[in-house]
Design a protein around this motif. Structure first.
Motif, PDB file in Angstrom:
ATOM      1  N   ILE A  35       0.838  -1.205   0.000  1.00 28.56           N
ATOM      2  CA  ILE A  35       0.000   0.000   0.000  1.00 28.56           C
ATOM      3  C   ILE A  35       0.870   1.251   0.000  1.00 28.56           C
ATOM      4  CG2 ILE A  35      -0.241   0.111   2.525  1.00 28.56           C
ATOM      5  CD1 ILE A  35      -2.906   1.020  -0.106  1.00 28.56           C
ATOM      6  N   ASN A  36       2.016   1.215   0.657  1.00 27.07           N
ATOM      7  CA  ASN A  36       2.897   2.388   0.657  1.00 27.07           C
ATOM      8  C   ASN A  36       3.630   2.546  -0.670  1.00 27.07           C
ATOM      9  OD1 ASN A  36       3.029   3.789   3.464  1.00 27.07           O
ATOM     10  ND2 ASN A  36       2.962   1.609   3.945  1.00 27.07           N
ATOM     11  N   TYR A  90       3.381  13.725   0.735  1.00 34.00           N
ATOM     12  CA  TYR A  90       2.681  12.476   0.425  1.00 34.00           C
ATOM     13  C   TYR A  90       3.680  11.352   0.162  1.00 34.00           C
ATOM     14  CZ  TYR A  90      -1.270   9.850  -1.608  1.00 34.00           C
ATOM     15  OH  TYR A  90      -2.255   8.932  -1.862  1.00 34.00           O
ATOM     16  N   ILE A  91       4.703  11.652  -0.657  1.00 34.17           N
ATOM     17  CA  ILE A  91       5.718  10.644  -0.972  1.00 34.17           C
ATOM     18  C   ILE A  91       6.559  10.330   0.261  1.00 34.17           C
ATOM     19  CG2 ILE A  91       7.747  10.204  -2.397  1.00 34.17           C
ATOM     20  CD1 ILE A  91       6.442  12.000  -4.551  1.00 34.17           C
ATOM     21  N   ALA A  92       6.916  11.368   1.044  1.00 32.12           N
ATOM     22  CA  ALA A  92       7.680  11.134   2.272  1.00 32.12           C
ATOM     23  C   ALA A  92       6.898  10.284   3.264  1.00 32.12           C
ATOM     24  CB  ALA A  92       8.056  12.475   2.908  1.00 32.12           C
ATOM     25  N   GLU A  93       5.599  10.482   3.305  1.00 28.25           N
ATOM     26  CA  GLU A  93       4.740   9.663   4.169  1.00 28.25           C
ATOM     27  C   GLU A  93       4.807   8.187   3.782  1.00 28.25           C
ATOM     28  OE1 GLU A  93       1.025   9.049   6.662  1.00 28.25           O
ATOM     29  OE2 GLU A  93       2.765  10.356   6.697  1.00 28.25           O
ATOM     30  N   ALA A  94       4.763   7.923   2.479  1.00 26.16           N
ATOM     31  CA  ALA A  94       4.828   6.538   2.011  1.00 26.16           C
ATOM     32  C   ALA A  94       6.195   5.916   2.283  1.00 26.16           C
ATOM     33  CB  ALA A  94       4.509   6.476   0.519  1.00 26.16           C
ATOM     34  N   ILE A  95       7.268   6.690   2.098  1.00 23.13           N
ATOM     35  CA  ILE A  95       8.616   6.177   2.388  1.00 23.13           C
ATOM     36  C   ILE A  95       8.744   5.855   3.873  1.00 23.13           C
ATOM     37  CG2 ILE A  95      11.066   6.772   2.404  1.00 23.13           C
ATOM     38  CD1 ILE A  95      10.541   8.436  -0.114  1.00 23.13           C
ATOM     39  N   LEU A  96       8.201   6.723   4.716  1.00 25.35           N
ATOM     40  CA  LEU A  96       8.214   6.458   6.159  1.00 25.35           C
ATOM     41  C   LEU A  96       7.439   5.190   6.496  1.00 25.35           C
ATOM     42  CD1 LEU A  96       8.922   7.326   9.048  1.00 25.35           C
ATOM     43  CD2 LEU A  96       6.871   8.766   9.031  1.00 25.35           C
ATOM     44  N   GLY A  97       6.338   4.958   5.791  1.00 29.15           N
ATOM     45  CA  GLY A  97       5.565   3.739   6.022  1.00 29.15           C
ATOM     46  C   GLY A  97       6.337   2.478   5.659  1.00 29.15           C
ATOM     47  N   ILE A 108      -5.431   3.530   7.364  1.00 29.31           N
ATOM     48  CA  ILE A 108      -6.238   2.474   7.992  1.00 29.31           C
ATOM     49  C   ILE A 108      -5.467   1.160   8.037  1.00 29.31           C
ATOM     50  CG2 ILE A 108      -8.308   1.060   7.690  1.00 29.31           C
ATOM     51  CD1 ILE A 108      -9.697   3.562   6.584  1.00 29.31           C
ATOM     52  N   VAL A 109      -4.774   0.837   6.935  1.00 31.60           N
ATOM     53  CA  VAL A 109      -3.974  -0.390   6.896  1.00 31.60           C
ATOM     54  C   VAL A 109      -2.863  -0.341   7.950  1.00 31.60           C
ATOM     55  CG1 VAL A 109      -2.355  -1.717   5.484  1.00 31.60           C
ATOM     56  CG2 VAL A 109      -4.496  -0.913   4.503  1.00 31.60           C
ATOM     57  N   MET A 110      -2.207   0.806   8.067  1.00 31.54           N
ATOM     58  CA  MET A 110      -1.138   0.935   9.064  1.00 31.54           C
ATOM     59  C   MET A 110      -1.691   0.815  10.479  1.00 31.54           C
ATOM     60  SD  MET A 110       1.634   1.360   7.257  1.00 31.54           S
ATOM     61  CE  MET A 110       2.895   2.192   8.199  1.00 31.54           C
ATOM     62  N   LEU A 111      -2.839   1.418  10.731  1.00 26.92           N
ATOM     63  CA  LEU A 111      -3.443   1.313  12.057  1.00 26.92           C
ATOM     64  C   LEU A 111      -3.808  -0.126  12.379  1.00 26.92           C
ATOM     65  CD1 LEU A 111      -5.757   4.476  12.027  1.00 26.92           C
ATOM     66  CD2 LEU A 111      -3.825   4.086  13.554  1.00 26.92           C
ATOM     67  N   MET A 112      -4.391  -0.819  11.421  1.00 24.29           N
ATOM     68  CA  MET A 112      -4.787  -2.207  11.651  1.00 24.29           C
ATOM     69  C   MET A 112      -3.580  -3.107  11.873  1.00 24.29           C
ATOM     70  SD  MET A 112      -7.786  -2.453   8.738  1.00 24.29           S
ATOM     71  CE  MET A 112      -7.974  -4.217   8.925  1.00 24.29           C
ATOM     72  N   HIS A 113      -2.502  -2.820  11.171  1.00 25.45           N
ATOM     73  CA  HIS A 113      -1.322  -3.679  11.293  1.00 25.45           C
ATOM     74  C   HIS A 113      -0.565  -3.441  12.593  1.00 25.45           C
ATOM     75  CE1 HIS A 113       2.117  -6.083  10.116  1.00 25.45           C
ATOM     76  NE2 HIS A 113       2.910  -5.052  10.329  1.00 25.45           N
ATOM     77  N   PHE A 114      -0.254  -2.193  12.890  1.00 22.53           N
ATOM     78  CA  PHE A 114       0.615  -1.902  14.024  1.00 22.53           C
ATOM     79  C   PHE A 114      -0.131  -1.822  15.350  1.00 22.53           C
ATOM     80  CE2 PHE A 114       3.234  -0.456  10.499  1.00 22.53           C
ATOM     81  CZ  PHE A 114       4.450  -1.015  10.844  1.00 22.53           C
ATOM     82  N   HIS A 115      -1.413  -1.566  15.315  1.00 22.80           N
ATOM     83  CA  HIS A 115      -2.142  -1.484  16.576  1.00 22.80           C
ATOM     84  C   HIS A 115      -2.313  -2.859  17.219  1.00 22.80           C
ATOM     85  CE1 HIS A 115      -4.914  -0.093  19.611  1.00 22.80           C
ATOM     86  NE2 HIS A 115      -5.762  -1.037  19.256  1.00 22.80           N
ATOM     87  N   GLY A 116      -2.559  -3.868  16.408  1.00 24.67           N
ATOM     88  CA  GLY A 116      -2.856  -5.169  16.976  1.00 24.67           C
ATOM     89  C   GLY A 116      -1.765  -6.201  16.871  1.00 24.67           C
TER      90      GLY A 116
END
Length: 259
Positions: A18-19, A69-76, A205-213
């Protein structure tokens, strides 16, 4: 708590994918920003007042938003490989800021239609005064601001360009043509930012679902297990050293009895 979140767990590969998609979208729409800037410089050069969609400050905002936007994806992607709470917080904060800007840019494109029409007509009027309307006439097959009557007035004192349709009957003016063209750019900007907002929200949403649980919970378990193993190893080492020290007096007593 881990059992409750099993249904919402997402794999690390999905986070990476997704990133990567976000990076591709950011690069594509960054090219769209440069294409609109190129169109302004070639079709409407040296104009003082532009409609908002092709003003310089909006190009800066769109460009910086795409870079974020691109920096956000690289950070992800980096966080998917080396997760940490600081990166997680930074990802969420940057994502919310970029999401706010993209939604704001998209929504404002549908607002102030009257002001948009005013600045579009003002743009054509400025080109008429600078005698640079010939490129627009040739590009859009139009004549003057409102029609051939602009060249027929005594105060005009000019002839139309060779690429215009002024010699043909029912040749329209350039005002509606330019308004339609600029409105197309407005809708392109709105479309780009809507797509960016949707994919960015999906990525968050994908990041929250992955890292939260998953990751943070498992990291805590691993830290606890590491602490317990270290504690047991320390206790075992202490017991071994204590056993060696206790065995030394018995060895001395046995030697004394032998003597």
């Amino acid at each position: 708590m881990a059992k409750r979140c099993r249904w919402c767990r997402v794999s690390r590969d999905c986070v990476l994918h997704i990133n990567v998609v976000l990076i591709v979208i950011g690069l594509i729409f960054m090219l769209d920003v440069f294409s609109h800037l190129y169109l302004r410089s070639t079709m409407f050069p040296d104009i003082r007042l532009y409609p908002v969609v092709i003003r310089g400050w909006l190009f800066w905002i769109r460009g910086l938003t795409m870079l974020s936007y691109i920096a956000e994806a690289i950070l992800g992607i980096w966080m998917a490989k080396l997760p940490s709470l600081i990166k997680y917080g930074g990802y969420i904060l940057i994502g919310l800021a970029v999401l706010l800007y993209t939604v704001s840019i998209a929504v404002t494109r549908f607002m102030y239609r009257d002001r948009f029409e005013y600045f579009a007509q003002l743009l054509v009027y400025q080109m008429w005064l600078k005698r640079t309307l010939g490129t627009i006439e040739a590009e859009f097959s139009c004549c003057g601001m409102v029609g051939v009557i602009d060249y027929q007035t005594p105060s005009a004192n000019r002839t139309w360009s060779s690429g215009s349709c002024c010699s043909e009957p029912n040749c329209p003016g350039c005002n509606p043509k330019v308004e339609e063209y600029l409105w197309t750019i407005e809708m392109d900007v709105a479309r780009d930012n809507i797509i960016e907002s949707v994919f960015l929200a999906l990525g968050m949403i994908v990041m929250l679902m992955h890292f939260h649980g998953v990751n943070f919970y498992e990291d805590l378990l691993e830290d606890d297990s590491d602490d317990t193993t270290k504690a047991t190893e320390e206790e075992n080492s202490k017991n071994i050293s204590f056993g060696e020290e206790s065995s030394q007096p018995s060895d001395r007593n046995s030697d004394y009895l032998r003597k």
